[in-house]
Motif scaffolding. Structure first.
Motif, PDB file in Angstrom:
ATOM      1  N   VAL A  81      75.175  88.452 -36.293  1.00 47.13           N
ATOM      2  CA  VAL A  81      74.603  89.203 -35.163  1.00 47.13           C
ATOM      3  C   VAL A  81      73.078  89.140 -35.185  1.00 47.13           C
ATOM      4  CG1 VAL A  81      74.376  91.490 -34.116  1.00 47.13           C
ATOM      5  CG2 VAL A  81      76.588  90.733 -34.997  1.00 47.13           C
ATOM      6  N   SER A  84      71.707  85.670 -34.369  1.00 42.28           N
ATOM      7  CA  SER A  84      71.983  85.175 -33.016  1.00 42.28           C
ATOM      8  C   SER A  84      71.054  85.769 -31.963  1.00 42.28           C
ATOM      9  CB  SER A  84      73.436  85.474 -32.640  1.00 42.28           C
ATOM     10  OG  SER A  84      74.331  84.836 -33.518  1.00 42.28           O
ATOM     11  N   TYR A  85      70.505  86.949 -32.205  1.00 45.92           N
ATOM     12  CA  TYR A  85      69.709  87.642 -31.190  1.00 45.92           C
ATOM     13  C   TYR A  85      68.308  87.938 -31.723  1.00 45.92           C
ATOM     14  CZ  TYR A  85      74.343  88.270 -29.189  1.00 45.92           C
ATOM     15  OH  TYR A  85      75.609  88.044 -28.685  1.00 45.92           O
ATOM     16  N   ARG A  86      67.314  87.390 -31.057  1.00 46.21           N
ATOM     17  CA  ARG A  86      65.936  87.522 -31.528  1.00 46.21           C
ATOM     18  C   ARG A  86      65.474  88.976 -31.552  1.00 46.21           C
ATOM     19  NH1 ARG A  86      61.806  83.702 -28.538  1.00 46.21           N
ATOM     20  NH2 ARG A  86      63.345  82.242 -29.398  1.00 46.21           N
ATOM     21  N   ARG A  87      65.820  89.743 -30.522  1.00 48.74           N
ATOM     22  CA  ARG A  87      65.371  91.131 -30.457  1.00 48.74           C
ATOM     23  C   ARG A  87      66.007  91.976 -31.563  1.00 48.74           C
ATOM     24  NH1 ARG A  87      65.361  92.444 -23.907  1.00 48.74           N
ATOM     25  NH2 ARG A  87      63.696  90.954 -23.365  1.00 48.74           N
ATOM     26  N   VAL A  88      67.272  91.733 -31.827  1.00 47.78           N
ATOM     27  CA  VAL A  88      67.939  92.454 -32.925  1.00 47.78           C
ATOM     28  C   VAL A  88      67.268  92.116 -34.250  1.00 47.78           C
ATOM     29  CG1 VAL A  88      70.113  92.754 -34.175  1.00 47.78           C
ATOM     30  CG2 VAL A  88      70.130  92.516 -31.685  1.00 47.78           C
ATOM     31  N   ARG A  89      66.932  90.854 -34.433  1.00 49.60           N
ATOM     32  CA  ARG A  89      66.271  90.429 -35.661  1.00 49.60           C
ATOM     33  C   ARG A  89      64.903  91.096 -35.806  1.00 49.60           C
ATOM     34  NH1 ARG A  89      67.070  85.569 -34.872  1.00 49.60           N
ATOM     35  NH2 ARG A  89      65.061  84.800 -34.119  1.00 49.60           N
ATOM     36  N   ARG A 143      70.279  80.891 -37.441  1.00 46.26           N
ATOM     37  CA  ARG A 143      69.054  80.532 -36.724  1.00 46.26           C
ATOM     38  C   ARG A 143      68.838  79.019 -36.698  1.00 46.26           C
ATOM     39  NH1 ARG A 143      63.921  83.596 -38.851  1.00 46.26           N
ATOM     40  NH2 ARG A 143      63.047  82.382 -37.124  1.00 46.26           N
TER      41      ARG A 143
END
Length: 259
Positions: A81, A84-89, A143
């Motif tokens: 998760v 896969s998601y830049r904002r979550v990272r 990534r």
């Protein structure tokens, strides 16, 4: 056949050399804390009977398996998760770096307050330490998915679970297994540490009991059992890795053979 024999010689040569050096260096020892290897090996069969293996080694292996499996599931799921998601990272990364910097053994007293002193505490300690290499390697593996392959999958309408299974996890699997390999050694260390706190069985408990009773040769036999367990688990892990990542090792072998 010749290649197999060479690999076997290389695998056995260093352990044989180390054991020989230990035998020679300790042969004339009169130090109670550094007994001769001969004395340790003579005590081994009497200490590690079938009953003690069931009472101490088996519970340790089960705790390690439980904590390791929990860390693998949580690490791969969260890592997928986050990767896969830049904002979550971006949101999670500072918190992850903070938590990763806290040594798991320090958390043992805290975990004991919430989980008690039973197997739940020990499994939680193992999982808390093993999850980080799995999670971080999964994030980096996700990534690093080839953008051309990702675009090709999108063009063919491969989405959802099929995309996750056949593209994302498959591409990230070499790094996921690298994290799992690191987590295995960490899990063995934490297994022993957790069993030194308010335990009634396990390898860590047995080694501490031998030490407190000044049964020093017996203590050394426990350390040998721990080393043999680590070696056996490493062999099993390598076997599983070769089966799961057969395609990856085949690609690398083909690339080496290419001019």
């Amino acid at each position: 056949m010749r290649s197999l024999l060479l690999r076997l010689v290389f695998a056995v040569a260093l352990p044989a050399l180390l054991v020989t050096g230990w035998w020679v260096a300790s042969a004339g020892s009169t130090d109670v804390y550094w007994p001769p290897l001969r004395t340790i090996l003579e005590a081994f069969p009497a200490v590690w009977t079938a009953e003690r293996l069931r009472g101490d080694v088996l519970p340790s292996v089960l705790r390690l398996a439980g904590g390791y499996a929990l860390a693998a599931v949580v690490g791969v799921a969260l890592g997928t998760v986050i990767g896969s998601y830049r904002r979550v990272r971006a949101v999670c990364e500072p918190v992850l770096e903070f938590l990763r910097a806290v040594p798991p053994p320090v958390l043992v007293p805290v975990i004991m307050l919430f989980a008690g002193i039973g197997d739940t505490m020990k499994v939680t300690v193992i999982a808390a330490g093993c999850v980080w290499p799995v999670l971080l390697n999964t994030v980096e593996g996700v990534r690093a998915v080839d953008p051309v392959m990702a675009e090709t999958a999108r063009s063919y309408g491969i989405t959802g679970v099929a995309r996750l299974r056949n593209l994302v996890l498959r591409s990230a699997s070499p790094q996921i297994f690298a994290g799992l390999r690191q987590a295995l050694s960490i899990g063995i260390i934490l297994m022993v540490i957790s069993e030194m706190f308010a335990a009634s069985n396990g390898l860590g408990f047995a080694i501490v009991q031998f030490q407190r009773g000044f049964a020093i040769p017996d203590m050394w036999t426990g350390i040998l059992v721990l080393g043999l367990l680590g070696f056996l688990l490493s062999v099993v892990f390598q076997w599983v890795e070769r089966r799961v990542l057969g395609w990856y090792h085949g690609l690398r072998a083909s690339a080496r053979r290419s001019p």
